[in-house]
Structure formats: structure tokens, C-alpha cells
Write an enzyme that holds these catalytic residues in place. Sequence first.
Site, PDB file in Angstrom:
ATOM      1  N   HIS A 114       0.840  -1.195   0.000  1.00  0.00           N
ATOM      2  CA  HIS A 114       0.000   0.000   0.000  1.00  0.00           C
ATOM      3  C   HIS A 114       0.880   1.252   0.000  1.00  0.00           C
ATOM      4  CE1 HIS A 114      -3.627  -2.300   0.681  1.00  0.00           C
ATOM      5  NE2 HIS A 114      -3.067  -2.903   1.717  1.00  0.00           N
ATOM      6  N   LYS A 166      15.537  -8.174   1.523  1.00  0.00           N
ATOM      7  CA  LYS A 166      16.460  -7.517   0.601  1.00  0.00           C
ATOM      8  C   LYS A 166      17.122  -8.564  -0.282  1.00  0.00           C
ATOM      9  CE  LYS A 166      20.302  -7.457   3.926  1.00  0.00           C
ATOM     10  NZ  LYS A 166      21.276  -6.582   4.643  1.00  0.00           N
ATOM     11  N   LYS A 183      26.176 -18.345   5.264  1.00  0.00           N
ATOM     12  CA  LYS A 183      27.403 -18.786   4.605  1.00  0.00           C
ATOM     13  C   LYS A 183      27.132 -18.841   3.106  1.00  0.00           C
ATOM     14  CE  LYS A 183      26.489 -23.739   5.340  1.00  0.00           C
ATOM     15  NZ  LYS A 183      27.067 -25.014   5.860  1.00  0.00           N
TER      16      LYS A 183
END
Length: 218
Positions: A114, A166, A183
Amino acid sequence: MKKVKGLMKRWYMLRDFFGISSKNYNYKNNYTKNDISLSGEGKSLSKFIKNLDSVDGSSVSPDCIVSEVENLVSIGSYSFVVNGCILQGEAPNSIFIGNNVRIAFGTTIWTTNHNYEGEALPFDAGVIVKPVVIEDNVWIGAKSIILPGVKIGEGAIVGMGAVVVKDVPPLAIVGGNPAKVLKYRDKEKYERLKREEKFSYKIDYAKERTIIYKKKPE
């Protein structure tokens, strides 16, 4: 029996949260389940996953929930989206899934948000679209959440239940909420397996499946 009741309770909670009606499991906000539209229009998944019928070896589980947006998803060859996944979006070309990708049970891929910076509170009528890209040879663990605008790099692994907020670098193994790099895969081995075309879809699991103990049971 207690376990079954617990699972049903969680299902009802998810059903209410996402707006799924108890009558025929109809989805109020125009979502599709396999070849039967949950809005009652009988639309096929192939309408929303534009190349599902033309690529080699790929499949999307019948009980996945996919937004009814034409060409919402693009999928490569030998990629699998299994039971209970949600592929959400409000614009074409919002989700890109590469070749030889595995997306496990209950994963959610979300591509919109939104507009809270508009002229209404808590948000206005605007819809912000940020496509999600999943590159080749990615494995996404069960019940992960991929948020809008994320790119998951080639060969990466997303751990079970991770919340990916991200971009994930190629070959990274991430986990947690928010997901962090734990890792990396062995790059030399990855490139060798890729050159030799040793992909999991070529494995005969009935004959080749083995149990590898990392920690033996007590």
C-alpha cells in the site's frame, strides 16, 4: 488427533487473515486454485503463469494460490512450486522464476504494498509494485516469505521460515527474520556441477535417494 486439530486451527487463522471464505474455500479477492477459479470463473493457472504450458518439466501445485493477473508469473524450465504457496501481485510480469528452481511448501511471494505516503491514512488507494526475481538453481525452504522488490541470486538457498526483505547474493545461504547471510555454497563445486549439468530434476529419487546423517540420533 490433537495435532490434526492444531493444524486445522492454524488453517482457519490463515483463512481468515487472507480473506478465504469457508464456503468451497472461495477466495474473496480474485485468487485462483489450479483450474478452478476461487472467484468462480473457472480460469486456468496457465493464464496467470504465462509460459507454464510451454516450458519443459515445470509445475505449480494444484493448491497454490495465484493472483488472477494475466501473465503475473514467468517460470523457467524444470522449476517446481509445491503445495500451499501464494504468488501475489497486481501487475503483469511481477514474478520471475528461473530454471531448476525449487520453491517449498507454504512459501509466500509478495510483490505489492500500500502507499502510506499518499493523501489518506493509514494508506491511500495507490498500489506500489516491486517485481520479485528468482534466478536459476535457487532453493527456497518451506514457509519462507519473499517481500516485494527482492532478487534472489543464482544458486542461493533460503532457509525454512526465512523472511527475505532484501536481495540475496548468488550462492548465499540465508535464514532468519530478517534473512541474513549465514554462509555461501562452494563456488568451485557449484560451477563444476553446473558445467556437468548435474541438476536434481535428472535424479531418479526412487533409486538414488540416500539418508545422510549430519547429527546421528541418540
